[in-house]
Scaffold this active site. Structure first.
Site, short mmCIF file in Angstrom:
data_model
loop_
_atom_site.label_atom_id
_atom_site.label_comp_id
_atom_site.label_asym_id
_atom_site.label_seq_id
_atom_site.Cartn_x
_atom_site.Cartn_y
_atom_site.Cartn_z
N HIS A 50 0.77 -1.11 -0.01
CA HIS A 50 -0.07 -0.02 -0.16
C HIS A 50 1.15 1.16 -0.07
O HIS A 50 1.90 1.40 0.69
CB HIS A 50 -0.85 -0.01 1.20
CG HIS A 50 -1.68 1.29 1.31
ND1 HIS A 50 -2.97 1.48 0.62
CD2 HIS A 50 -1.65 2.40 1.73
CE1 HIS A 50 -3.37 2.65 0.89
NE2 HIS A 50 -2.55 3.36 1.52
N ASP B 89 -15.78 1.27 6.38
CA ASP B 89 -14.60 2.20 5.80
C ASP B 89 -15.26 3.10 4.69
O ASP B 89 -14.99 4.20 4.66
CB ASP B 89 -13.52 1.52 5.07
CG ASP B 89 -12.50 2.48 4.72
OD1 ASP B 89 -11.88 3.21 5.34
OD2 ASP B 89 -12.41 2.29 3.23
N ARG C 14 -15.11 11.79 6.12
CA ARG C 14 -13.78 12.30 6.45
C ARG C 14 -13.62 13.34 5.37
O ARG C 14 -13.02 14.49 5.73
CB ARG C 14 -12.68 11.16 6.12
CG ARG C 14 -12.68 10.19 7.91
CD ARG C 14 -11.92 9.09 7.53
NE ARG C 14 -10.51 9.45 7.16
CZ ARG C 14 -9.43 8.70 6.49
NH1 ARG C 14 -9.69 7.57 6.11
NH2 ARG C 14 -8.25 9.33 6.20
N SER D 256 -8.30 2.68 8.34
CA SER D 256 -8.76 2.63 6.98
C SER D 256 -7.91 1.92 6.05
O SER D 256 -8.35 0.73 5.51
CB SER D 256 -8.97 4.03 6.12
OG SER D 256 -9.32 3.84 4.82
N LYS E 12 -8.77 -2.78 5.13
CA LYS E 12 -9.04 -3.54 4.05
C LYS E 12 -7.80 -4.47 3.67
O LYS E 12 -8.06 -5.46 2.90
CB LYS E 12 -8.78 -2.19 2.91
CG LYS E 12 -10.07 -1.11 3.03
CD LYS E 12 -10.15 -0.36 1.64
CE LYS E 12 -8.78 0.59 1.73
NZ LYS E 12 -9.48 1.89 2.69
#
Length: 487
Positions: A105, A184, A191, A206, A210
């Site tokens: 990520h 989320d 947000r 978040s 995932k």
């Protein structure tokens, strides 16, 4: 393959009683507003109530702002992440894949197309990569947007389709399913409109919720810092990365992070279809050196964490080999076809010339070069103003669901440390409608920072690795970068 619901918790209904009596939404907001610690039962109540309508949007926004201002302790963030993951389904894979499931990520950058060559390179090395990616956010690009510039590519895949692709190809890059971490989706949208995007506990929960539902064995995080990154300083990015690594490991994923610079764009091309072209160069064993460095570094960590390499440098060498020998490129071609691209188009992209690739991706109608305004040495090429101009030209979204122009982008024609003469073309902008304006040109010219120094070699994008304490001890490392082979 099946996807299964995350295990439920006792007394987990939004109407469940807590130690102090019936759960009370205003009381939860008040506690966090006043800096008090939320109990696991209160966090569970909050997350599960998101899907029941028990919370009003204003109440959710109030709690998000309280978290943004007051923060969360480590165990609160861990509990929030677990509850968000449990709000939907968890992907279930064959037992024999257990140690092979890996992912990465990135916290977002300009020109960051690392996922495109990294996923197939890892698959070519024997890993399974169920990569759930996102779209562009603010000035940063999104992996899904890049791939959707390829005609026919389908980012929406069911869990059963994902398993089939992983069996045949070894990797897939898909969007988040509505059934995966639905909490989320609710929080992410709010947000954005409540100015709480930069809350560290909310970002961590978040990201990792995932990844948790992917049932990964190993995860590497590319945490960027600099003027075009979420965190501007190395110190703030390192604190964030350490928290991510800590929570990820507590969730059962072998988690590591790499701190990388994001003042200048990554690579030489920015914009969706242009970044696909540059990713293909990397998959052929070429392309910009900073892109290759980051791909082999992140891949090397994951191969080592999953037991497919004896060390991080050995893993990096394996990634370099599959990039150089064409195995990663063939895997990318197979992934394109498995996700809906017609075989002849996938073949033209992966085996064709640059001209054939451009015929598939359809270049923008207008290309314009800007020239250096004076002599000098390139000290910096600032990523943020370039990304902001491209965003305004249609490469990004100003609201959710907006269509973008995949052809809009930029090519850097000079490199860091290079000496240039006045009048030398330094950037090429690809655009259609809206057109490039004089204010745009002025903003772009400010992105090129020239000095009077002698030519210098560009510095490495990779600054530091953060491994868990156990991993650092196993490698004899202090977490610093070292020993990563260059091409």
């Amino acid at each position: 393959m099946s996807s299964s619901r995350a295990p439920s918790h006792p007394a987990s209904s939004p109407n469940a009683s807590e130690e102090g009596g019936q759960a009370n939404i205003p009381e939860i907001i008040r506690k966090k507003r006043d800096g008090e610690k939320l109990q696991p039962e209160e966090i569970r109540y909050f997350v599960q109530a998101l899907g029941t309508g028990s919370f009003q949007e204003g109440q959710i926004g109030a709690l998000l702002m309280a978290i943004r201002l007051r923060g969360m302790e480590a165990d609160e963030t861990l509990a929030l992440t677990r509850e968000m993951a449990a709000s939907g389904r968890t992907l279930a894979w064959p037992e024999q894949w257990r140690r092979l499931l890996v992912d990465k990520h990135s916290t977002g950058g300009v020109g960051d197309k690392v996922s495109l060559p990294l996923a197939p390179a890892l698959a070519a090395c024997g890993c399974k990569v169920p990569m759930i990616s996102g779209r562009g956010l603010a000035h940063t690009g999104g992996t899904l947007d890049k791939l959707e510039s390829v005609p026919g590519f389908k980012v929406s895949q069911s869990p059963e389709q994902m398993k089939e692709i992983l069996e045949k190809v070894g990797c897939c890059i898909v969007e988040q399913s509505k059934k995966l971490v639905p909490a989320d989706k609710v929080l992410y949208a709010l947000r954005d409109v409540t100015a709480t995007v930069d809350s560290m506990p909310l970002i961590i929960s978040s990201i990792l919720s995932k990844k948790m539902v992917e049932s990964l064995s190993a995860l590497v995080l590319d945490v960027k810092f600099g003027s075009a990154a979420l965190y501007h300083t190395l110190e703030s990015a390192q604190q964030f990365a350490q928290n991510l690594v800590s929570v990820g490991n507590q969730l059962g994923m072998k988690t590591a992070a790499v701190l990388t610079r994001m003042d200048e764009p990554l690579g030489c091309r920015v914009g969706n279809s242009l970044e696909v072209l540059e990713a293909l160069q990397c998959l052929e064993g070429g392309g910009p050196g900073d892109l290759r460095e980051l791909v082999i570094t992140l891949g090397g960590i994951l191969l080592w964490q999953s037991g497919r390499a004896d060390s991080v440098p050995a893993g990096a060498t394996q990634i370099g080999q599959v990039l150089d020998n064409g195995t990663a490129l063939r895997t990318f071609q197979a992934m394109l076809q498995a996700q809906g691209v017609e075989p002849e188009l996938a073949r033209a992209l992966c085996q064709g010339t640059e001209e054939q690739r451009l015929q598939v991706l359809k270049p923008a109608g207008t290309q314009e070069e800007l020239r250096a305004l004076r002599d000098g040495t390139v000290q910096q090429i600032l990523a943020l103003p370039i990304a902001q101009v491209l965003h305004s030209l249609g490469a990004g979204r100003t609201q959710e669901g907006q269509q973008i122009n995949h052809r809009v982008g930029a090519e850097l024609l000079v490199t860091m440390g290079q000496q240039v003469r006045k009048g030398t073309p330094w950037i090429r902008i690809h655009y259609e409608t809206p057109q490039l304006s004089n204010p745009h040109r002025g903003t772009l010219q400010k992105a090129l920072i020239l000095g009077d120094a002698e030519p210098i070699a560009p510095s490495s994008k990779v600054v530091k690795m953060l491994l868990s304490a156990e991993e650092s001890a196993a490698t004899g490392s202090q977490g610093e970068r070292g020993g990563i082979p260059e091409k």
